[in-house]
Enzyme design. Structure first.
Site, PDB file in Angstrom:
ATOM      1  N   ARG A 179      60.496  -1.609 106.573  1.00 35.77           N
ATOM      2  CA  ARG A 179      60.600  -2.710 107.542  1.00 35.77           C
ATOM      3  C   ARG A 179      61.476  -3.846 107.002  1.00 35.77           C
ATOM      4  O   ARG A 179      62.402  -4.287 107.651  1.00 35.77           O
ATOM      5  CB  ARG A 179      59.186  -3.211 107.830  1.00 35.77           C
ATOM      6  CG  ARG A 179      59.084  -4.235 108.885  1.00 35.77           C
ATOM      7  CD  ARG A 179      57.692  -4.291 109.425  1.00 35.77           C
ATOM      8  NE  ARG A 179      56.672  -4.352 108.363  1.00 35.77           N
ATOM      9  CZ  ARG A 179      55.377  -4.135 108.576  1.00 35.77           C
ATOM     10  NH1 ARG A 179      54.954  -3.848 109.786  1.00 35.77           N
ATOM     11  NH2 ARG A 179      54.518  -4.205 107.585  1.00 35.77           N
ATOM     12  N   VAL A 234      52.116  11.300 100.608  1.00 30.71           N
ATOM     13  CA  VAL A 234      50.947  10.833  99.841  1.00 30.71           C
ATOM     14  C   VAL A 234      50.270   9.671 100.554  1.00 30.71           C
ATOM     15  O   VAL A 234      49.415   9.004  99.985  1.00 30.71           O
ATOM     16  CB  VAL A 234      51.306  10.363  98.410  1.00 30.71           C
ATOM     17  CG1 VAL A 234      51.738  11.530  97.543  1.00 30.71           C
ATOM     18  CG2 VAL A 234      52.358   9.261  98.418  1.00 30.71           C
ATOM     19  N   ARG A 236      49.334   8.778 104.653  1.00 36.16           N
ATOM     20  CA  ARG A 236      48.299   9.105 105.633  1.00 36.16           C
ATOM     21  C   ARG A 236      48.819  10.228 106.520  1.00 36.16           C
ATOM     22  O   ARG A 236      49.996  10.249 106.890  1.00 36.16           O
ATOM     23  CB  ARG A 236      47.961   7.893 106.511  1.00 36.16           C
ATOM     24  CG  ARG A 236      47.051   6.870 105.867  1.00 36.16           C
ATOM     25  CD  ARG A 236      45.628   7.393 105.654  1.00 36.16           C
ATOM     26  NE  ARG A 236      44.755   6.421 105.013  1.00 36.16           N
ATOM     27  CZ  ARG A 236      44.557   6.318 103.695  1.00 36.16           C
ATOM     28  NH1 ARG A 236      45.172   7.137 102.861  1.00 36.16           N
ATOM     29  NH2 ARG A 236      43.737   5.412 103.204  1.00 36.16           N
ATOM     30  N   GLU A 265      41.780  15.311 108.503  1.00 38.88           N
ATOM     31  CA  GLU A 265      41.045  15.665 107.275  1.00 38.88           C
ATOM     32  C   GLU A 265      39.550  15.783 107.561  1.00 38.88           C
ATOM     33  O   GLU A 265      39.037  14.973 108.331  1.00 38.88           O
ATOM     34  CB  GLU A 265      41.285  14.594 106.208  1.00 38.88           C
ATOM     35  CG  GLU A 265      42.714  14.559 105.752  1.00 38.88           C
ATOM     36  CD  GLU A 265      42.984  13.480 104.688  1.00 38.88           C
ATOM     37  OE1 GLU A 265      42.030  12.993 104.050  1.00 38.88           O
ATOM     38  OE2 GLU A 265      44.153  13.149 104.509  1.00 38.88           O
ATOM     39  N   HIS A 283      43.616  15.276  99.093  1.00 36.49           N
ATOM     40  CA  HIS A 283      43.599  13.798  99.042  1.00 36.49           C
ATOM     41  C   HIS A 283      43.178  13.296  97.651  1.00 36.49           C
ATOM     42  O   HIS A 283      42.189  12.587  97.501  1.00 36.49           O
ATOM     43  CB  HIS A 283      42.668  13.247 100.137  1.00 36.49           C
ATOM     44  CG  HIS A 283      43.036  11.853 100.558  1.00 36.49           C
ATOM     45  ND1 HIS A 283      43.019  11.425 101.858  1.00 36.49           N
ATOM     46  CD2 HIS A 283      43.427  10.779  99.839  1.00 36.49           C
ATOM     47  CE1 HIS A 283      43.375  10.162 101.933  1.00 36.49           C
ATOM     48  NE2 HIS A 283      43.641   9.745 100.697  1.00 36.49           N
TER      49      HIS A 283
HETATM   50  P1  NAP Z   1      52.162  -1.530 100.883  1.00 37.04           P
HETATM   51  O1  NAP Z   1      52.443  -2.133  99.548  1.00 37.04           O
HETATM   52  O2  NAP Z   1      51.641  -2.389 101.976  1.00 37.04           O
HETATM   53  O3  NAP Z   1      53.487  -0.766 101.362  1.00 37.04           O
HETATM   54  C1  NAP Z   1      53.681  -0.278 102.626  1.00 37.04           C
HETATM   55  C2  NAP Z   1      55.147  -0.460 102.981  1.00 37.04           C
HETATM   56  O4  NAP Z   1      55.363   0.115 104.264  1.00 37.04           O
HETATM   57  C3  NAP Z   1      55.564  -1.928 103.049  1.00 37.04           C
HETATM   58  O5  NAP Z   1      56.700  -2.108 102.252  1.00 37.04           O
HETATM   59  C4  NAP Z   1      55.853  -2.156 104.527  1.00 37.04           C
HETATM   60  O6  NAP Z   1      56.963  -3.005 104.766  1.00 37.04           O
HETATM   61  C5  NAP Z   1      56.204  -0.768 105.011  1.00 37.04           C
HETATM   62  N1  NAP Z   1      55.918  -0.622 106.436  1.00 37.04           N
HETATM   63  C6  NAP Z   1      54.746  -0.846 107.071  1.00 37.04           C
HETATM   64  N2  NAP Z   1      54.865  -0.563 108.376  1.00 37.04           N
HETATM   65  C7  NAP Z   1      56.147  -0.160 108.562  1.00 37.04           C
HETATM   66  C8  NAP Z   1      56.874   0.268 109.695  1.00 37.04           C
HETATM   67  N3  NAP Z   1      56.311   0.324 110.913  1.00 37.04           N
HETATM   68  N4  NAP Z   1      58.169   0.608 109.519  1.00 37.04           N
HETATM   69  C9  NAP Z   1      58.740   0.553 108.308  1.00 37.04           C
HETATM   70  N5  NAP Z   1      58.100   0.155 107.207  1.00 37.04           N
HETATM   71  C10 NAP Z   1      56.817  -0.200 107.324  1.00 37.04           C
HETATM   72  O7  NAP Z   1      51.080  -0.361 100.732  1.00 37.04           O
HETATM   73  P2  NAP Z   1      50.869   0.612  99.475  1.00 37.04           P
HETATM   74  O8  NAP Z   1      49.886   0.020  98.539  1.00 37.04           O
HETATM   75  O9  NAP Z   1      52.212   1.059  98.979  1.00 37.04           O
HETATM   76  O10 NAP Z   1      50.127   1.834 100.208  1.00 37.04           O
HETATM   77  C11 NAP Z   1      50.761   2.579 101.233  1.00 37.04           C
HETATM   78  C12 NAP Z   1      49.776   3.509 101.898  1.00 37.04           C
HETATM   79  O11 NAP Z   1      49.468   4.581 101.013  1.00 37.04           O
HETATM   80  C13 NAP Z   1      48.393   2.892 102.170  1.00 37.04           C
HETATM   81  O12 NAP Z   1      48.401   2.171 103.404  1.00 37.04           O
HETATM   82  C14 NAP Z   1      47.463   4.083 102.179  1.00 37.04           C
HETATM   83  O13 NAP Z   1      47.193   4.526 103.481  1.00 37.04           O
HETATM   84  C15 NAP Z   1      48.226   5.150 101.407  1.00 37.04           C
HETATM   85  N6  NAP Z   1      47.498   5.551 100.185  1.00 37.04           N
HETATM   86  C16 NAP Z   1      47.178   6.880 100.009  1.00 37.04           C
HETATM   87  C17 NAP Z   1      46.484   7.251  98.867  1.00 37.04           C
HETATM   88  C18 NAP Z   1      46.096   8.677  98.610  1.00 37.04           C
HETATM   89  O14 NAP Z   1      45.018   8.904  98.046  1.00 37.04           O
HETATM   90  N7  NAP Z   1      46.912   9.657  98.953  1.00 37.04           N
HETATM   91  C19 NAP Z   1      46.131   6.297  97.902  1.00 37.04           C
HETATM   92  C20 NAP Z   1      46.486   4.986  98.122  1.00 37.04           C
HETATM   93  C21 NAP Z   1      47.170   4.617  99.270  1.00 37.04           C
HETATM   94  P3  NAP Z   1      56.935  -4.596 104.548  1.00 37.04           P
HETATM   95  O15 NAP Z   1      56.857  -4.807 103.078  1.00 37.04           O
HETATM   96  O16 NAP Z   1      58.209  -5.049 105.145  1.00 37.04           O
HETATM   97  O17 NAP Z   1      55.691  -5.077 105.263  1.00 37.04           O
END
Ligand code: NAP
Length: 316
Positions: A179, A234, A236, A265, A283
């Site tokens: 974004r 990795v 959702r 899931e 997961h």
């Molecule tokens: P984060 O720091 O909030 O990063 C998400 C990124 O996605 C941000 O840079 C955001 O942009 C961007 N974004 C959000 N909506 C968007 C859209 N509509 N279009 C384009 N870009 C968009 O989150 P994170 O800590 O990296 O975690 C990401 C996700 O990983 C979590 O929400 C979670 O669901 C998943 N996760 C999975 C596991 C697993 O066990 N597999 C573990 C942990 C997390 P901006 O910076 O511009 O807002």
């Protein structure tokens, strides 16, 4: 005393700390809560520590104007299972556990990149099945990872941590779709999603789930990817149109995939499980004791701050 419900068994150090501050009810099931359990939780507890699978959707909140529960201190950074506006409308604070999960999830991302590119699951299945015929120069040839192009879809904490590993560990070029533009201390080019899909040898999803990103990755993206490319998720499951992914793999539109998360899931479609060229993990992103402890303590920190009348450290 403040009553808190913890909705899954957690590492003992976390439960112990929570008990030192609150009157804690520890739900023993490892399965998500039912709608009636969630409604009771909102009525009977001052705070709830829920996690993935506990679907606090609008209809769970619907019958309450001002429930007893004042905070949902989610265990995990992803909170797309909670309808945050609906919670807020009832005066409920929602918090999560960012940061604590970043490196562990990025490690799993790197593992899936390597496994998907180098056909590790396929090879392991052969060894286990006793069908491995022995080394020869053209057996199980995969995609060499070092120096290739990694495309990150989502360039927040986890996306950047994966890119860092790809760049510094494997000399890969980094492109990303996000974004907003991000400043990092290594070369990374921001692109449109379709451009990134066409450019990358490995496309890795690290976006949040939820309505805004649902099915953002579908046939259009898979068709744009080179036929040798691999796809990794990795983040959702609902970000990816799983049916389109299966079709793209079946028709060799893409060469392989590595998945840690799924649309429904723990159901993983039979069609996906039958494909040799995919690595399927249950997961595992944050599945290490010290990481789960750090996540738990962060959730408890949010509860403590809330009930002491302080600002919560991790509001969403
Ligand atoms: P984060 O720091 O909030 O990063 C998400 C990124 O996605 C941000 O840079 C955001 O942009 C961007 N974004 C959000 N909506 C968007 C859209 N509509 N279009 C384009 N870009 C968009 O989150 P994170 O800590 O990296 O975690 C990401 C996700 O990983 C979590 O929400 C979670 O669901 C998943 N996760 C999975 C596991 C697993 O066990 N597999 C573990 C942990 C997390 P901006 O910076 O511009 O807002």
């Amino acid at each position: 005393m403040t009553r808190v419900l913890i909705t899954r068994p957690l590492p003992e150090s976390v439960a112990e700390r929570a008990r030192a501050h609150f009157d804690v009810e520890l739900r023993e099931s490892t399965r998500p809560m039912s709608v009636s359990e969630m409604r009771s939780a909102l009525a009977l507890y001052d705070g709830v520590l829920p996690t993935l699978g506990d679907r606090f959707s609008e209809d769970v909140f619907a019958e309450f104007e001002a429930p007893r529960c004042g905070i949902l201190a989610n265990f995990g950074v992803g909170y797309n299972h909670i309808d945050v506006p609906a919670a807020r409308a009832r005066g409920i604070t929602v918090t999560n556990t960012p940061g604590a999960v970043t490196d562990a999830t990025a490690d799993i991302g790197m593992m899936l990149i390597l496994m998907a590119c180098r056909r590790a699951s396929e090879g392991e299945r052969q060894v286990r099945a006793g069908t491995w015929e022995g080394w020869h120069p053209t057996q199980l040839l995969g995609l060499h990872v070092t120096g290739k192009r990694a495309g990150l879809v989502g360039f927040g904490r986890i996306g950047q941590a994966i890119a860092r590993r790809c760049h510094f560990g494997f000399g890969m070029e980094i492109g990303y779709f996000n974004r907003s533009a991000k400043e990092v201390d290594f070369p990374a080019t921001r692109m449109e999603l379709s451009e990134l899909a066409a450019w990358a040898d490995v496309l890795v999803v690290a976006l949040p789930g939820g309505a805004e990103t649902r099915h953002m990755i579908g046939m259009e993206v898979f068709s744009a990817m080179p036929r040798h490319a691999r796809f990794v998720n990795v983040a959702r499951g609902d970000i990816v149109d799983e049916t389109a992914l299966i079709a793209a793999l079946r028709t060799s539109e893409i060469a392989g995939a590595g998945l840690d998360v799924y649309e429904h899931e723990p159901d993983v479609p039979q069609a996906l499980r039958e494909l040799e060229q995919v690595t399927l993990l249950p997961h595992l992103g944050t599945a290490a004791l010290e990481v789960r402890e750090a996540m738990g303590h962060m959730a408890v920190d949010n509860l403590i701050a809330f009930f002491e009348g302080n600002e919560v450290p991790n509001p969403v």
